[in-house]
Design a protein around this motif. Structure first.
Motif, PDB file in Angstrom:
ATOM      1  N   ILE A   1       0.990  -0.912   0.606  1.00 31.02           N
ATOM      2  CA  ILE A   1       0.007  -0.022  -0.173  1.00 31.02           C
ATOM      3  C   ILE A   1       0.796   1.213  -0.120  1.00 31.02           C
ATOM      4  O   ILE A   1       0.889   2.222  -0.790  1.00 31.02           O
ATOM      5  CB  ILE A   1      -1.191   0.190   0.658  1.00 31.02           C
TER       6      ILE A   1
ATOM      7  N   CYS B   1       1.303   4.214  -3.099  1.00 27.47           N
ATOM      8  CA  CYS B   1       0.845   6.033  -2.577  1.00 27.47           C
ATOM      9  C   CYS B   1       2.282   7.088  -3.307  1.00 27.47           C
ATOM     10  O   CYS B   1       1.701   7.310  -3.233  1.00 27.47           O
ATOM     11  CB  CYS B   1       0.635   5.685  -0.806  1.00 27.47           C
TER      12      CYS B   1
ATOM     13  N   LEU C   1      -3.302   5.761  -5.920  1.00 29.22           N
ATOM     14  CA  LEU C   1      -4.639   5.683  -4.565  1.00 29.22           C
ATOM     15  C   LEU C   1      -5.224   4.693  -5.664  1.00 29.22           C
ATOM     16  O   LEU C   1      -6.103   4.155  -3.990  1.00 29.22           O
ATOM     17  CB  LEU C   1      -5.259   6.918  -4.262  1.00 29.22           C
TER      18      LEU C   1
ATOM     19  N   PHE D   1      -6.216   1.863  -2.379  1.00 34.11           N
ATOM     20  CA  PHE D   1      -7.494   1.022  -1.713  1.00 34.11           C
ATOM     21  C   PHE D   1      -7.761  -0.510  -2.388  1.00 34.11           C
ATOM     22  O   PHE D   1      -8.597  -0.766  -1.611  1.00 34.11           O
ATOM     23  CB  PHE D   1      -8.404   2.022  -2.357  1.00 34.11           C
TER      24      PHE D   1
ATOM     25  N   LEU E   1      -2.413   5.729   4.520  1.00 34.55           N
ATOM     26  CA  LEU E   1      -3.403   5.458   3.112  1.00 34.55           C
ATOM     27  C   LEU E   1      -3.226   7.496   3.212  1.00 34.55           C
ATOM     28  O   LEU E   1      -3.730   8.535   2.738  1.00 34.55           O
ATOM     29  CB  LEU E   1      -4.748   5.613   3.721  1.00 34.55           C
TER      30      LEU E   1
ATOM     31  N   GLN F   1     -10.734   9.666   5.951  1.00 29.84           N
ATOM     32  CA  GLN F   1     -10.366   8.687   6.179  1.00 29.84           C
ATOM     33  C   GLN F   1     -10.117   7.846   7.723  1.00 29.84           C
ATOM     34  O   GLN F   1     -10.167   7.317   8.299  1.00 29.84           O
ATOM     35  CB  GLN F   1      -8.696   8.419   5.822  1.00 29.84           C
TER      36      GLN F   1
END
Length: 462
Positions: A299, A303, A308, A312, A333, A349
């Protein structure tokens, strides 16, 4: 029918095997029930029976539970032996009770029980761990005086203890002595040396020992290579770390995803995204089971690349696979969204993080405050700070810098003083910005308060 001694001894041995299996499986209550039933049926437990139960109690419930088993032993007329005391000393070591471990060793001697090499090993480990290397050396000397032969574990304990005490050079000399004297030097010893040398910053020596290991009958394992690889990355020897990973890969030593995530994280930090992606694909193709750390690494990579949607999607895969996102996942995130300028999405978030009960993620909040301040939305940043349960130096540094950038020096000085009062601090650049701004704006009273707060903070830290 009366059973013979041989039959009773055999039955006791079978009982001990069953109790050992139950204790290894974590079923201590069942083991205790079996022991009670055995005694009720007239099957006499021996010292091995009680030692098995004692070791499990020490491991699960601590030293006091182990001592209670010793009391039961004595009531049953069973005399504790070296194994009994070894388990108790190890239990004291686990609980950090160094003085208690020494007392147990003395009690062992007074009881006429002769210590074996494991007794000395356990006591030395306890002394090294509690920061008393000089006493550990005396125990080793006493071991030699008593004629107790050291085993491989003894030397490994000494080497590990020397490294932890900061005596890397002495540990290296002892290792060479072991080799010259033909004493046992196995894979555990090599791993202890490589790990200790790496943590001491002696990367060159660690790689030399690794090469020597490759010429012995002991094959390096994943622990060996991964230790050296992490060390190289930590001390800025990137190419050597990558070379070590390739050796690990070519030798077929990779059994899990950890070495992959280590090298992928290092590549991401160096900005070598294409290579990081290549190893991501290799990791997935290898069939390695991905854990939280692996998903977080992937992840983070997405990023950093600004992908993105892919990040996700990985989050969904992670949760569908039965894994729960943690604080690090949310921090990645939120930081990714903030860097892409999607502050509103980052706030959402954060709120979703709070909905699942995760309210102390300082890193995620700091990313949001920093992004809001860089967008000159300092009032929104102040609101976020007020709802944070925990704050740190970075929280206040971002806010103070942000307030100074929009010329709100009075408010910046207020938050700087609050920060210092809470025992936190800000970067020197933020302090300079506040003092310079207050001086140029003519806020003499605020300037005096800030200087006084800074002076008091220095006194408290000294």
């Amino acid at each position: 029918m009366v059973r013979s001694r041989a039959q009773l001894a055999l039955s006791t041995r079978l009982l001990n095997v069953g109790l050992a299996a139950l204790c290894r499986g974590g079923w201590l209550d069942r083991a205790e029930s079996v022991l009670v039933d055995a005694i009720r049926l007239g099957l006499p437990p021996d010292v091995v029976t009680y030692n098995t139960i004692l070791a499990a109690h020490c491991r699960v419930a601590g030293l006091d539970a182990g001592l209670a088993v010793v009391h039961r032993m004595r009531e049953a007329g069973v005399r504790p032996d070296a194994v009994t005391y070894n388990s108790l000393i190890t239990g004291a070591d686990r609980s950090g009770l160094t003085v208690r471990a020494l007392d147990l060793f003395d009690e062992m001697l007074r009881s006429g029980v002769a210590p074996d090499s494991w007794s000395y090993n356990a006591l030395m480990h306890c002394l090294f761990r509690s920061g008393h290397p000089e006493h550990a050396y005396r125990v080793f000397a006493d071991m030699a005086e008593k004629g107790v032969a050291p085993c491989a574990t003894t030397y490994n304990t000494l080497l590990d203890g020397l490294f932890k005490a900061g005596h890397a050079t002495n540990a290296y000399r002892m290792f060479r002595y072991l080799q010259r004297a033909g004493l046992p030097v196995g894979i555990v010893t090599y791993n202890t040396m490589i790990n200790g040398l790496c943590k001491s910053g002696k990367v060159g020596y660690a790689r030399m020992v690794l090469k020597e290991l490759g010429r012995t009958e002991h094959a390096p394992n994943a622990v060996t290579y991964t230790t050296v690889m992490k060390c190289c990355f930590r001390y800025g020897r990137f190419e050597q770390g990558l070379e070590t990973f390739l050796s690990l890969l070519e030798g077929g030593y990779i059994s899990d995803a950890f070495p992959y995530t280590t090298v992928i994280s290092a590549l991401v930090k160096k900005g070598r995204m294409q290579e990081a992606n290549t190893y991501c694909e290799l990791m997935i193709q290898s069939g390695s089971t991905l854990d939280n750390a692996c998903y977080n690494t992937l992840i983070h990579l997405r990023c950093q690349e600004g992908k993105l949607d892919d990040a996700f999607e990985l989050l969904n895969m992670m949760e569908e696979g039965g894994l729960e996102s943690d604080e690090y996942t949310f921090s990645i995130l939120v930081n990714g969204l903030c860097k892409m300028g999607q502050i509103e999405a980052a706030e959402k978030q954060i709120w979703s993080m709070e909905m699942i009960g995760m309210q102390s993620n300082v890193v995620a909040y700091n990313c949001l405050i920093d992004a809001l301040c860089k967008s000159h939305e300092v009032d929104a940043a102040i609101k976020v700070l007020h709802i944070m349960k925990l704050k740190d130096n970075f929280t206040y540094t971002s806010l103070v810098h942000g307030l100074c950038k929009v010329g709100r020096y009075h408010m910046a000085s207020k938050f700087l003083r609050i920060c210092l009062h809470e025992g936190n601090n800000v970067l020197a650049s933020a302090k300079r910005a506040v003092i310079s701004g207050l001086r140029s704006a003519g806020f003499k009273n605020d300037l005096r308060k800030v200087r006084s707060a800074l002076y008091m903070a220095r006194l408290l830290r000294s």
